[in-house]
Design a protein around this motif. Structure first.
Motif, PDB file in Angstrom:
ATOM      1  N   THR A   6       0.835  -1.205  -0.009  1.00 16.00           N
ATOM      2  CA  THR A   6      -0.008  -0.148   0.015  1.00 16.00           C
ATOM      3  C   THR A   6       0.699   1.422   0.101  1.00 16.00           C
ATOM      4  OG1 THR A   6      -1.811  -1.331   1.123  1.00 16.00           O
ATOM      5  CG2 THR A   6      -1.895   1.388   0.982  1.00 16.00           C
ATOM      6  N   ARG A   7       1.892   1.340   0.741  1.00 16.03           N
ATOM      7  CA  ARG A   7       2.745   2.228   1.035  1.00 16.03           C
ATOM      8  C   ARG A   7       3.532   2.729  -0.468  1.00 16.03           C
ATOM      9  NH1 ARG A   7       3.845   5.378   5.331  1.00 16.03           N
ATOM     10  NH2 ARG A   7       3.044   4.598   7.317  1.00 16.03           N
ATOM     11  N   ALA A   8       3.819   1.500  -0.973  1.00 17.54           N
ATOM     12  CA  ALA A   8       4.594   1.553  -2.269  1.00 17.54           C
ATOM     13  C   ALA A   8       3.854   2.306  -3.397  1.00 17.54           C
ATOM     14  CB  ALA A   8       4.981   0.144  -2.883  1.00 17.54           C
ATOM     15  N   VAL A   9       2.268   1.688  -3.574  1.00 15.58           N
ATOM     16  CA  VAL A   9       1.337   2.314  -4.575  1.00 15.58           C
ATOM     17  C   VAL A   9       1.385   3.896  -4.148  1.00 15.58           C
ATOM     18  CG1 VAL A   9      -0.780   2.326  -5.654  1.00 15.58           C
ATOM     19  CG2 VAL A   9       0.468   0.141  -5.078  1.00 15.58           C
ATOM     20  N   ILE A  10       1.237   4.105  -2.786  1.00 14.35           N
ATOM     21  CA  ILE A  10       0.977   5.480  -2.321  1.00 14.35           C
ATOM     22  C   ILE A  10       2.225   6.275  -2.904  1.00 14.35           C
ATOM     23  CG2 ILE A  10       1.056   7.156  -0.363  1.00 14.35           C
ATOM     24  CD1 ILE A  10      -0.635   4.893   1.059  1.00 14.35           C
ATOM     25  N   LYS A  28       8.712  -2.779  -2.675  1.00 11.73           N
ATOM     26  CA  LYS A  28       8.539  -1.703  -3.648  1.00 11.73           C
ATOM     27  C   LYS A  28       8.939  -1.824  -4.927  1.00 11.73           C
ATOM     28  CE  LYS A  28       9.136   3.269  -4.257  1.00 11.73           C
ATOM     29  NZ  LYS A  28       9.697   4.403  -3.805  1.00 11.73           N
ATOM     30  N   ALA A  29      10.018  -2.645  -5.307  1.00  8.79           N
ATOM     31  CA  ALA A  29      10.422  -2.962  -6.501  1.00  8.79           C
ATOM     32  C   ALA A  29       9.369  -3.885  -6.953  1.00  8.79           C
ATOM     33  CB  ALA A  29      11.982  -3.681  -6.286  1.00  8.79           C
ATOM     34  N   ASN A  89       3.650  -1.847 -12.714  1.00  7.92           N
ATOM     35  CA  ASN A  89       3.335  -0.682 -13.422  1.00  7.92           C
ATOM     36  C   ASN A  89       1.985  -0.354 -12.902  1.00  7.92           C
ATOM     37  OD1 ASN A  89       5.726   0.063 -14.712  1.00  7.92           O
ATOM     38  ND2 ASN A  89       4.993  -1.652 -16.372  1.00  7.92           N
ATOM     39  N   PRO A  90       1.596  -0.154 -11.632  1.00  5.76           N
ATOM     40  CA  PRO A  90       0.528  -0.074 -11.012  1.00  5.76           C
ATOM     41  C   PRO A  90      -0.361   1.383 -11.659  1.00  5.76           C
ATOM     42  CG  PRO A  90       2.111   0.853  -9.278  1.00  5.76           C
ATOM     43  CD  PRO A  90       2.823   0.301 -10.667  1.00  5.76           C
ATOM     44  N   ASP A  91      -1.623   1.032 -11.744  1.00  7.65           N
ATOM     45  CA  ASP A  91      -2.624   2.065 -12.413  1.00  7.65           C
ATOM     46  C   ASP A  91      -2.956   3.024 -11.409  1.00  7.65           C
ATOM     47  OD1 ASP A  91      -4.468   3.616 -13.971  1.00  7.65           O
ATOM     48  OD2 ASP A  91      -5.515   1.836 -14.261  1.00  7.65           O
ATOM     49  N   GLY A  98      -9.863   5.506  -9.308  1.00 10.26           N
ATOM     50  CA  GLY A  98     -10.944   4.406  -9.502  1.00 10.26           C
ATOM     51  C   GLY A  98     -10.429   2.874 -10.080  1.00 10.26           C
ATOM     52  N   SER A  99      -9.221   2.899 -10.390  1.00  9.70           N
ATOM     53  CA  SER A  99      -8.312   1.599 -10.952  1.00  9.70           C
ATOM     54  C   SER A  99      -8.361   0.671  -9.948  1.00  9.70           C
ATOM     55  CB  SER A  99      -7.129   2.229 -11.254  1.00  9.70           C
ATOM     56  OG  SER A  99      -6.237   2.412 -10.331  1.00  9.70           O
TER      57      SER A  99
END
Length: 138
Positions: free
Chosen positions: A62-66, A107-108, A114-116, A120-121
């Motif tokens: 979650t932190r990585a996507v943030i 995180k890597a 390649n998170p969207d 809304g993704s």
């Protein structure tokens, strides 16, 4: 052979259930009072570690996507997430260097997918769900 953490958790739960069932099926204790019996489940620590690992992995992802998506998070929510993260890292017995290395690996891995980052993704929905839980806990 690698096994998923969920499969391991299910396996450990089944082992614990089998042990509990075996104890329930044991013959009745003698009528003479005896010293209390202490039951030790060697898998209990591993099960707790597995749960902690799964939760910590989720927090790291979650932190990585943030970070990757530059999502703005209220300071109180960040503080609550950080407190849980530190609590689980300590529960795992990790020092700050080990925790940083683990986070770097997660995180890597997240970055390689390649998170969207679009509102809304599915990636954002997962992050938003976690953030709403922490926002509601404040």
């Amino acid at each position: 052979m690698a096994r998923s953490p969920l499969a391991l958790a299910v396996l450990l739960a089944l082992v614990g259930t089998t042990a509990a069932f075996a104890q329930a099926a044991a013959p009745a204790a003698p009528t003479v009072p005896a010293a209390p019996e202490i039951s030790i489940d060697p898998a209990a620590g591993l099960a707790a570690a597995t749960d902690s690992t799964e939760v910590l992995t989720g927090l790291y992802a979650t932190r990585a996507v943030i970070e990757i998506c530059a999502i703005e998070v209220p300071e109180a929510t960040t503080t609550a997430m950080t407190a849980d993260q530190i609590r689980f890292e300590r529960k795992m017995g990790w020092d700050p260097a080990t925790a940083l290395q683990a986070y770097g690996g997660i995180k890597a891995s997240v970055q390689s997918t390649n998170p969207d980052c679009t509102d809304g993704s599915p990636d954002r929905q997962g992050v938003d769900a976690v953030l709403s839980v922490y926002a509601g806990a404040q």
